[in-house]
Structures are given as C-alpha cells and as structure tokens.
Design a protein around this motif. Sequence first.
Motif, mmCIF file in Angstrom:
data_model
loop_
_atom_site.group_PDB
_atom_site.id
_atom_site.type_symbol
_atom_site.label_atom_id
_atom_site.label_comp_id
_atom_site.label_asym_id
_atom_site.label_seq_id
_atom_site.Cartn_x
_atom_site.Cartn_y
_atom_site.Cartn_z
ATOM 1 N N MET A 61 0.817 -1.213 0.000
ATOM 2 C CA MET A 61 0.000 0.000 0.000
ATOM 3 C C MET A 61 0.854 1.268 0.000
ATOM 4 S SD MET A 61 0.626 -1.226 3.088
ATOM 5 C CE MET A 61 0.609 -0.983 4.861
ATOM 6 N N CYS A 62 2.160 1.128 -0.248
ATOM 7 C CA CYS A 62 3.069 2.280 -0.215
ATOM 8 C C CYS A 62 3.097 2.969 -1.575
ATOM 9 C CB CYS A 62 4.469 1.818 0.173
ATOM 10 S SG CYS A 62 5.709 3.141 0.142
ATOM 11 N N VAL A 63 3.264 4.282 -1.554
ATOM 12 C CA VAL A 63 3.338 5.058 -2.791
ATOM 13 C C VAL A 63 4.528 4.634 -3.636
ATOM 14 C CG1 VAL A 63 4.683 6.913 -1.725
ATOM 15 C CG2 VAL A 63 3.279 7.403 -3.728
ATOM 16 N N LYS A 64 5.560 4.066 -3.021
ATOM 17 C CA LYS A 64 6.724 3.619 -3.786
ATOM 18 C C LYS A 64 6.391 2.455 -4.715
ATOM 19 C CE LYS A 64 10.762 3.288 -1.769
ATOM 20 N NZ LYS A 64 11.580 4.241 -2.553
ATOM 21 N N GLN A 65 5.290 1.766 -4.430
ATOM 22 C CA GLN A 65 4.879 0.651 -5.288
ATOM 23 C C GLN A 65 3.941 1.118 -6.396
ATOM 24 O OE1 GLN A 65 6.625 -1.907 -4.456
ATOM 25 N NE2 GLN A 65 7.259 -0.936 -2.557
ATOM 26 N N SER A 66 3.691 2.413 -6.476
ATOM 27 C CA SER A 66 2.761 2.949 -7.462
ATOM 28 C C SER A 66 3.344 2.856 -8.864
ATOM 29 C CB SER A 66 2.442 4.412 -7.136
ATOM 30 O OG SER A 66 1.708 5.023 -8.169
ATOM 31 N N ALA A 67 2.595 2.244 -9.762
ATOM 32 C CA ALA A 67 3.029 2.157 -11.154
ATOM 33 C C ALA A 67 3.092 3.557 -11.756
ATOM 34 C CB ALA A 67 2.056 1.288 -11.949
ATOM 35 N N GLY A 68 4.190 3.860 -12.407
ATOM 36 C CA GLY A 68 4.335 5.164 -13.029
ATOM 37 C C GLY A 68 4.715 6.266 -12.058
ATOM 38 N N THR A 93 1.815 3.993 23.881
ATOM 39 C CA THR A 93 1.018 5.013 24.573
ATOM 40 C C THR A 93 0.026 5.708 23.634
ATOM 41 O OG1 THR A 93 2.742 6.671 24.166
ATOM 42 C CG2 THR A 93 2.848 5.457 26.251
ATOM 43 N N PHE A 94 0.237 5.570 22.316
ATOM 44 C CA PHE A 94 -0.697 6.180 21.372
ATOM 45 C C PHE A 94 -0.852 5.271 20.157
ATOM 46 C CE2 PHE A 94 3.354 7.786 19.728
ATOM 47 C CZ PHE A 94 3.193 7.714 18.351
ATOM 48 N N ALA A 95 -1.924 5.511 19.415
ATOM 49 C CA ALA A 95 -2.175 4.766 18.179
ATOM 50 C C ALA A 95 -2.846 5.691 17.174
ATOM 51 C CB ALA A 95 -3.044 3.542 18.439
ATOM 52 N N ILE A 96 -2.369 5.649 15.942
ATOM 53 C CA ILE A 96 -2.940 6.436 14.854
ATOM 54 C C ILE A 96 -3.472 5.454 13.810
ATOM 55 C CG2 ILE A 96 -2.485 8.119 13.032
ATOM 56 C CD1 ILE A 96 -0.157 9.148 14.761
ATOM 57 N N VAL A 97 -4.736 5.572 13.486
ATOM 58 C CA VAL A 97 -5.365 4.693 12.504
ATOM 59 C C VAL A 97 -5.716 5.515 11.273
ATOM 60 C CG1 VAL A 97 -7.249 3.083 12.045
ATOM 61 C CG2 VAL A 97 -6.284 3.256 14.361
ATOM 62 N N SER A 98 -5.342 5.006 10.121
ATOM 63 C CA SER A 98 -5.615 5.697 8.865
ATOM 64 C C SER A 98 -6.214 4.714 7.882
ATOM 65 C CB SER A 98 -4.318 6.280 8.294
ATOM 66 O OG SER A 98 -4.564 6.993 7.098
ATOM 67 N N HIS A 99 -7.067 5.205 7.005
ATOM 68 C CA HIS A 99 -7.586 4.358 5.945
ATOM 69 C C HIS A 99 -6.508 4.110 4.893
ATOM 70 C CE1 HIS A 99 -11.798 3.841 6.914
ATOM 71 N NE2 HIS A 99 -11.898 5.120 7.233
ATOM 72 N N LEU A 100 -6.750 3.143 4.054
ATOM 73 C CA LEU A 100 -5.864 2.808 2.942
ATOM 74 C C LEU A 100 -6.086 3.764 1.777
ATOM 75 C CD1 LEU A 100 -3.984 0.727 1.388
ATOM 76 C CD2 LEU A 100 -6.128 -0.336 0.640
ATOM 77 N N LEU A 101 -4.982 4.297 1.224
ATOM 78 C CA LEU A 101 -5.043 5.021 -0.040
ATOM 79 C C LEU A 101 -4.491 4.087 -1.112
ATOM 80 C CD1 LEU A 101 -5.523 7.515 -1.750
ATOM 81 C CD2 LEU A 101 -3.249 8.340 -1.120
ATOM 82 N N PRO A 102 -5.353 3.502 -1.943
ATOM 83 C CA PRO A 102 -4.873 2.543 -2.944
ATOM 84 C C PRO A 102 -4.075 3.238 -4.052
ATOM 85 C CG PRO A 102 -7.241 2.313 -2.550
ATOM 86 C CD PRO A 102 -6.816 3.626 -1.975
ATOM 87 N N TYR A 103 -2.897 2.695 -4.339
ATOM 88 C CA TYR A 103 -2.080 3.215 -5.434
ATOM 89 C C TYR A 103 -2.156 2.310 -6.659
ATOM 90 C CZ TYR A 103 -0.130 6.282 -1.880
ATOM 91 O OH TYR A 103 0.026 7.212 -0.887
ATOM 92 N N ASP A 104 -2.937 1.244 -6.567
ATOM 93 C CA ASP A 104 -3.083 0.306 -7.665
ATOM 94 C C ASP A 104 -4.552 -0.101 -7.746
ATOM 95 O OD1 ASP A 104 -3.088 -2.713 -8.698
ATOM 96 O OD2 ASP A 104 -1.293 -1.716 -9.493
ATOM 97 N N ALA A 105 -5.041 -0.327 -8.957
ATOM 98 C CA ALA A 105 -6.446 -0.673 -9.135
ATOM 99 C C ALA A 105 -6.809 -1.959 -8.397
ATOM 100 C CB ALA A 105 -6.764 -0.812 -10.619
ATOM 101 N N SER A 106 -5.869 -2.888 -8.315
ATOM 102 C CA SER A 106 -6.147 -4.162 -7.648
ATOM 103 C C SER A 106 -6.313 -4.004 -6.149
ATOM 104 C CB SER A 106 -5.029 -5.166 -7.940
ATOM 105 O OG SER A 106 -3.790 -4.720 -7.408
ATOM 106 N N HIS A 107 -5.809 -2.891 -5.593
ATOM 107 C CA HIS A 107 -5.916 -2.656 -4.155
ATOM 108 C C HIS A 107 -7.143 -1.830 -3.779
ATOM 109 C CE1 HIS A 107 -1.245 -2.964 -4.318
ATOM 110 N NE2 HIS A 107 -1.804 -4.155 -4.272
ATOM 111 N N ALA A 108 -7.778 -1.214 -4.764
ATOM 112 C CA ALA A 108 -8.919 -0.350 -4.481
ATOM 113 C C ALA A 108 -10.041 -1.061 -3.724
ATOM 114 C CB ALA A 108 -9.453 0.257 -5.783
ATOM 115 N N PRO A 109 -10.343 -2.352 -4.028
ATOM 116 C CA PRO A 109 -11.411 -3.024 -3.265
ATOM 117 C C PRO A 109 -11.095 -3.211 -1.788
ATOM 118 C CG PRO A 109 -11.005 -4.161 -5.344
ATOM 119 C CD PRO A 109 -9.890 -3.173 -5.167
#
Length: 449
Positions: free
Chosen positions: A36-43, A197-213
């Motif tokens: 889910m990392c931007v470094k894996q983004s095609a293009g 002592t803390f937790a940050i929760v974030s949604h997924l930002l899909p960088y690939d169409a296969s990850h969007a679901p």
Amino acid sequence: MQQNPLRKEQELPAFKSHPTKLFVETTSRCNLNCFMCVKQSAGGGVADGDLAATTFARLDEVMPTLDVLVLNGIGEPLLHPHLEEFVRLAKARMPARGWVGFQSNGVLLNEKRALSLVKAGIDRIGLSLDGVTPETFRRVREGGELAGVERALAALSAAGKSCGRPNLEIGVEFVLMRENLRELPAALRWSAQRGATFAIVSHLLPYDASHAPQAAYPASNDAALELFSLWQARAEREGIHLERYFKLLWRFSRRPEEQRIIAFVEAMKAEAERRHISLDLKKLLAEDPARRAGVARILAEARQVAKETGLDLRLPAEVPRQNRRCDHIEDGGAFVSWDGDVHPCYFLWHRYSCFTGSWQQQVKPKVFGNLNQKGLLEIWNSPPFRAFRDGALGYDHAPCGSCDHAPCGSCAVAPCDLVDTPNFEHDCHVKEEPCGTCPWAVGLFQCLS
C-alpha cells in the motif's frame, strides 16, 4: 460555499511568517515492500536518495519557532546514517514545547539504536502495525515480521526507562483495510500491553487498481449518505424501486408507476441542491450499508479498547466528510523532500497515481522552491506559496453546477478532463489548487503530527 471562519493571520498558523510544523523526508529509501506504499505505485516518479546534512542545516532559521518536526516522508528514517544527529540539532534549537518524531517499520530498531535515539532527544516514534497475526502482518508488510515490532516496542520502552524519559511517546500506526479490519481492536490491545502510549489509525489510499477493493470507506460523503438513507427509507415505505431510475430515465414513454420513480428521484435531487449536497446516485445505490455498519462496530470496539487501556487513539472518519479541513496547511505545515524541494502537504509531496472513490487520479508534486537555493523563510513567505495557502483554505473547489459543496470526490461527473490529467491547471471553479481531489481533507487519512 464552505468557508473557514478562522482566516485572520493571528488565528491561523498558515498565515504566520514562519511554518510551525515541518515534515522532513530524511530518506526515500526503504527496506520493505509494503503493497500500500506510494513507492509501489506504477508510473510513480519517486527517486531514492538521502537528505544531505547541508540541506538539513538550512532549516536552522525556523527551528526556534517550530512546534513539530517529523523526520520522515515515504522512506524508512532509520536507514539515514545521521538521523540521531538531526534529532540532536533540532532539539537544541527548538522551543521547549516542540517535539521531534518519526514513523518507522521498526525492522532496524534494536536496543542499541533505540538507546541512541532516546539519548539524542527523540520525543515520539510511531511503529507500523497493520495486523496482530503474523500471517496478516507478512501479507501487508512484505519483508517484515510482527516479532520485529514487538522487539522494537520493548527496545524503546527499555531505552526510555534507562534514560529517565517517562514522557517518551511510543505508538503504533495502523492502515485500515478490509483485510485487516477485524484485527484492529486486538492490535490496539496488543500494543498497549507492550508499552505503546498512542495509536494512529488511517484508511488505505490505494495506489493500484487491484488494491482499491481493500478500501474500508464508501465512495460517497457523509452528507450524501445521510440524505440518501432518508429518501431510500421513504422509497421503501412507498414501494418505489430506486434502482430502476437509470433504466427509465431516457425512456420516452413511461407508465404512471415509472414516472413516479422519476419524479421521486428528481424531488430528492432538488432537496440535495437546496442543501448544497452533491448526489451521485450510481455510487449511492452501489453502497453496502451492512459493510459500513461493520466498520462502525469495529471502530467502536477500538474506542472501547483505548478507554480500557489508556491508549491515546486517533481514528479516521468512517466515511468521507463533505465539510473539508486541511490540517497540513491550516496548522502551518511545510514539507521538505530529501532533495530540498519544499511542498505544501502530503497530497502534493510526490508524483504518483491513486484510486479514490471510483476513479484513478494522477498527482504531481507542487514545489515552491528548493532549500539548496533559497532559505525556507523566503520560500514560505513568497507570494506564490502564500497565495496557494490562501486559495486552498478557501475550501472553494470544484463545484458541480449550482452545488457549491461538491469536491471532485463526490461529484457525479468526476473525473472530468480538468482534473483527470497529470498537468492540473485549474478545476471547474477556476481554482488553481488541486485540493478538490484531496483525500486527506475529507478525514480519511492521518499521519504523525
């Protein structure tokens, strides 16, 4: 038009003569291959490199007025050989109220490195934890192990005690997706039991169409969902089948019951327009209320775990907000890449493509200057950068027809040719800031800040 009530310079950090938060990319290199990392983004156009010590020294002029310094971008900060020195230099110049931190996958965080960082003065570290079972963790964090995060938490806790740093903040960051959603409450409890002592929760930002679901949030915003649910309940009571609307819309001859469906939807749209809500009926009909309810239940469980354990928990919005807020700009943030380029926010920090809602968008970085050529204060106070912040915080982006509350993500005609381009110039409201497509402003994504 949505208006920000805090537009006076003395009230909003964005309009001070200096940034109050800095996000500095110490390196863009990483030792994992998380899907889910931007470094894996095609293009994507992210080149690998490390922040030079001379470039970091150029930040010295703003250190005395900084509240926050976050030492990471898209890479793993622990790969930088001078990370501790950066922490030490910053702590020596920042005010007592200021703090320095970074996010890490924790792979390199052994006892020696933890002690080194704590002695340098690090205040806050967030470790990536996207699952509480080894199997889930391996799938999400390719190359990582859950046991590695456990070792890192133990090492940091021991270093904090050894150095007499009871206020050292150790936390976890969880990227929420359908695959790991049910593990969130257990992951929070697991973390708290190991010193977090803390937790940050974030949604997924899909960088690939296969990850969007994998995204666990709906494509429609909160206002549209609320209005539609009311009309949908009314339709059920009156025996109106909304899903037939698009089949009937262009039919020349309609029976009375068919015309009744058309009239019903038009009345719903008219109310939405009066309330400045953009409705994308196709998206709304495709939404799964049961799935949204499931996400809400998990987040409620997470809140309960935080209450029981004392964990400082930050959760994202369950659904995109219609009323947007740019924490990055409003809070006086500036973003520095490893090569010295200065940007306004996370969204416009790097070149990539991503999938939000139901469409792909191309994003290119917005650069206002380079530290190796100009000082940060000069860049921050330059007319183009000030104008960008002022325009972005007007929250007046991409209206849809007469509806002035429809950012691109909730627009029924998105993506249009104005925004579906790598060379954005302006949206349909002639705004030069591409903020109408920003997924951070609708509350879905969070970071250490």
